[in-house]
Design a protein around this motif. Structure first.
Motif, PDB file in Angstrom:
ATOM      1  N   SER A   1     -10.226   0.578 -52.283  1.00  0.00           N
ATOM      2  CA  SER A   1     -10.650   1.936 -52.618  1.00  0.00           C
ATOM      3  C   SER A   1     -10.621   2.143 -54.127  1.00  0.00           C
ATOM      4  O   SER A   1      -9.833   1.542 -54.840  1.00  0.00           O
TER       5      SER A   1
ATOM      6  N   ALA B   1     -11.302   5.385 -57.334  1.00  0.00           N
ATOM      7  CA  ALA B   1     -11.014   6.800 -57.567  1.00  0.00           C
ATOM      8  C   ALA B   1     -12.080   7.702 -56.948  1.00  0.00           C
ATOM      9  O   ALA B   1     -11.806   8.838 -56.605  1.00  0.00           O
ATOM     10  N   THR B   2     -13.292   7.194 -56.781  1.00  0.00           N
ATOM     11  CA  THR B   2     -14.355   8.026 -56.209  1.00  0.00           C
ATOM     12  C   THR B   2     -14.336   8.023 -54.692  1.00  0.00           C
ATOM     13  O   THR B   2     -15.130   8.712 -54.077  1.00  0.00           O
ATOM     14  N   ASP B   3     -13.468   7.259 -54.085  1.00  0.00           N
ATOM     15  CA  ASP B   3     -13.380   7.196 -52.630  1.00  0.00           C
ATOM     16  C   ASP B   3     -12.368   8.170 -52.044  1.00  0.00           C
ATOM     17  O   ASP B   3     -12.121   8.159 -50.856  1.00  0.00           O
ATOM     18  N   THR B   4     -11.776   9.002 -52.850  1.00  0.00           N
ATOM     19  CA  THR B   4     -10.738   9.899 -52.358  1.00  0.00           C
ATOM     20  C   THR B   4     -11.357  11.125 -51.695  1.00  0.00           C
ATOM     21  O   THR B   4     -12.485  11.500 -51.992  1.00  0.00           O
TER      22      THR B   4
ATOM     23  N   ALA C   1     -10.633  13.968 -52.425  1.00  0.00           N
ATOM     24  CA  ALA C   1     -10.694  14.994 -53.470  1.00  0.00           C
ATOM     25  C   ALA C   1     -12.116  15.205 -53.975  1.00  0.00           C
ATOM     26  O   ALA C   1     -12.423  16.263 -54.519  1.00  0.00           O
ATOM     27  N   THR C   2     -12.991  14.228 -53.790  1.00  0.00           N
ATOM     28  CA  THR C   2     -14.370  14.387 -54.255  1.00  0.00           C
ATOM     29  C   THR C   2     -15.114  15.430 -53.436  1.00  0.00           C
ATOM     30  O   THR C   2     -16.126  15.943 -53.890  1.00  0.00           O
TER      31      THR C   2
ATOM     32  N   TYR D   1      -7.997  18.163 -59.479  1.00  0.00           N
ATOM     33  CA  TYR D   1      -8.433  16.770 -59.396  1.00  0.00           C
ATOM     34  C   TYR D   1      -9.552  16.453 -60.380  1.00  0.00           C
ATOM     35  O   TYR D   1      -9.703  15.304 -60.786  1.00  0.00           O
TER      36      TYR D   1
ATOM     37  N   MET E   1     -11.440  12.788 -60.806  1.00  0.00           N
ATOM     38  CA  MET E   1     -11.807  12.366 -59.461  1.00  0.00           C
ATOM     39  C   MET E   1     -12.994  13.122 -58.875  1.00  0.00           C
ATOM     40  O   MET E   1     -13.544  12.694 -57.874  1.00  0.00           O
ATOM     41  N   CYS E   2     -13.347  14.253 -59.430  1.00  0.00           N
ATOM     42  CA  CYS E   2     -14.495  14.999 -58.914  1.00  0.00           C
ATOM     43  C   CYS E   2     -15.130  15.771 -60.070  1.00  0.00           C
ATOM     44  O   CYS E   2     -14.680  15.677 -61.204  1.00  0.00           O
TER      45      CYS E   2
END
Length: 90
Positions: A7, A9-12, A14-15, A57, A62-63
């Motif tokens: 994973s 950071a863009t797979d959380t 939180a996006t 976030y 992250m988003c």
């Protein structure tokens, strides 16, 4: 398998907070004028909550900041607009 399965950071999850806050904020702001009171209050409160977490976030990268901020502002406008309208009718 050529791609990596780890994973990033863009797979959380939180996006999804910013776009969710934006959709709920639009529903809350528009729903105030369509007299959908219970749903606009709930959508506005959730938009403010998800927007605040999206801003948190977004500062970590992250988003996106603009979706969370816009959703939070629209949610607050819809929430307080509905509450003040109901208060005036009381």
């Amino acid at each position: 398998m050529a791609g990596s399965t780890t994973s990033t950071a863009t797979d959380t999850p939180a996006t999804a907070l910013g776009p969710t806050a934006l959709v709920l904020g639009v529903f809350s702001a528009v729903g105030t004028w369509a007299f959908l009171f219970p749903w606009t209050v709930l959508a506005g409160a959730l938009a403010v909550t998800f927007g605040a977490m999206g801003l948190h976030y977004a500062r970590k990268g992250m988003c996106r900041l603009w979706t969370a901020a816009t959703g939070m502002a629209l949610g607050a406008a819809g929430f307080f607009g509905t509450v003040s309208l109901l208060w005036a009718m009381y």
